[in-house]
Design an enzyme around this catalytic site. Sequence first.
Site, PDB file in Angstrom:
ATOM      1  N   LYS A   1       0.870  -1.175   0.000  1.00  0.00           N
ATOM      2  CA  LYS A   1       0.000   0.000   0.000  1.00  0.00           C
ATOM      3  C   LYS A   1       0.909   1.229   0.000  1.00  0.00           C
ATOM      4  O   LYS A   1       0.933   2.020   0.948  1.00  0.00           O
ATOM      5  CB  LYS A   1      -0.933  -0.017   1.211  1.00  0.00           C
ATOM      6  CG  LYS A   1      -2.157  -0.907   0.980  1.00  0.00           C
ATOM      7  CD  LYS A   1      -3.101  -0.942   2.147  1.00  0.00           C
ATOM      8  CE  LYS A   1      -3.975   0.276   2.257  1.00  0.00           C
ATOM      9  NZ  LYS A   1      -5.033   0.354   1.225  1.00  0.00           N
TER      10      LYS A   1
HETATM   11  N1  PMP Z   1      -7.011  -2.898  -3.610  1.00  0.00           N
HETATM   12  C1  PMP Z   1      -6.724  -1.630  -3.254  1.00  0.00           C
HETATM   13  C2  PMP Z   1      -6.176  -0.697  -4.269  1.00  0.00           C
HETATM   14  C3  PMP Z   1      -6.945  -1.211  -1.933  1.00  0.00           C
HETATM   15  O1  PMP Z   1      -6.671   0.034  -1.570  1.00  0.00           O
HETATM   16  C4  PMP Z   1      -7.503  -2.116  -1.011  1.00  0.00           C
HETATM   17  C5  PMP Z   1      -7.781  -1.654   0.395  1.00  0.00           C
HETATM   18  N2  PMP Z   1      -6.665  -1.823   1.212  1.00  0.00           N
HETATM   19  C6  PMP Z   1      -7.784  -3.421  -1.432  1.00  0.00           C
HETATM   20  C7  PMP Z   1      -7.529  -3.782  -2.742  1.00  0.00           C
HETATM   21  C8  PMP Z   1      -8.338  -4.428  -0.474  1.00  0.00           C
HETATM   22  O2  PMP Z   1      -7.398  -4.752   0.518  1.00  0.00           O
HETATM   23  P1  PMP Z   1      -7.819  -5.159   1.988  1.00  0.00           P
HETATM   24  O3  PMP Z   1      -8.882  -6.204   1.847  1.00  0.00           O
HETATM   25  O4  PMP Z   1      -6.566  -5.712   2.573  1.00  0.00           O
HETATM   26  O5  PMP Z   1      -8.302  -3.955   2.670  1.00  0.00           O
END
Ligand code: PMP
Length: 320
Positions: free
Chosen positions: A181
Amino acid sequence: MPNNGTKRNNLLNNDSLTKESSMAATAFDQRDGFIWYDGKLVAWRDATAHVLTHALHYASAVFEGERAYGGEIFKLAEHTERLVSGAQTMGFEIPYSAAEIDAACNETCKANGIVDGYIRPVAWRGSEMMGVSAQANTIHLAIAAWPWPSYFSPEARNKGIRLTMSDWQRPSPKTAPVSTKAAGLYMICTLSKHTAEAAGFDDAIMLDWRGQVAEATGANVFMVLGDGKLHTPTPDCFLNGITRRTVIDLARKRGIEVIERAIQPEELAKATEMFLTGTAAEVTPVGSIDDYNYTVGDITKGLREDYERLVGKTPVEAAV
Ligand code: PMP
């Protein structure tokens, strides 16, 4: 041309956005409470960084998005692990252990009275050097927490949100640290989301650099095809979301076959059900992608209920 005020009002009037996810009445730097900042809690409004901060100019930051339910941060260890390893991929070490970061996230919730809410840790390179090279920069860590009931409005979620295909694509793993991220990756997401919102959609879906279906701007995507199986793109150039992995487990527990594979955009026309998964989005049914329509069917409803039961939401909140 609308002036900025009109543009802002248009956004606020878009009923697909919740008050929190649109420009909230109180800007995020003007709130009360406490932010954990480099080892201690400081007054919310004092948690500032200088304009000559490397991360502001060069996107040298990684962050997390977590949710607390009933006083417990869901999958906290996984989020912290992703934050720490994301920083390492970006070439820096967060100067706190995973256990210290976990404790700091909990402390931040407690200090702000957050029982159900959203937690945002962010780690970034500071101000010692201001160029592409940032070898000597101090690494900072801050953690904020605030109430955030629903990423999309409950009405839009229940009938299925409306997506449009973005012109922007997720980059190749040779172009960007795609499994992190990292703040810089979200430039593409904001471009896609703003274009979608300006055209009246709730969100955008993006293809990847090969032209295959990738993800939404802050969530992973799943679809049900005529075979009754759940299909989702292999996360080889975008985040393998924690919610995505949780929902795959829940589907398999229900006896639903889950297939991770390359998905071509033409296949979106054949799907019967579609939904997004993410910490903020949870399990959000998709009603349409441009001209393709989907039903909020049994698989989507069942998995949404399973997820909401797992995280500890009450049945009323969980009702589709
Ligand atoms: N893709 C993106 C671009 C995101 O920002 C997120 C949110 N973190 C997700 C997928 C989903 O990830 P998670 O389930 O770990 O929140």
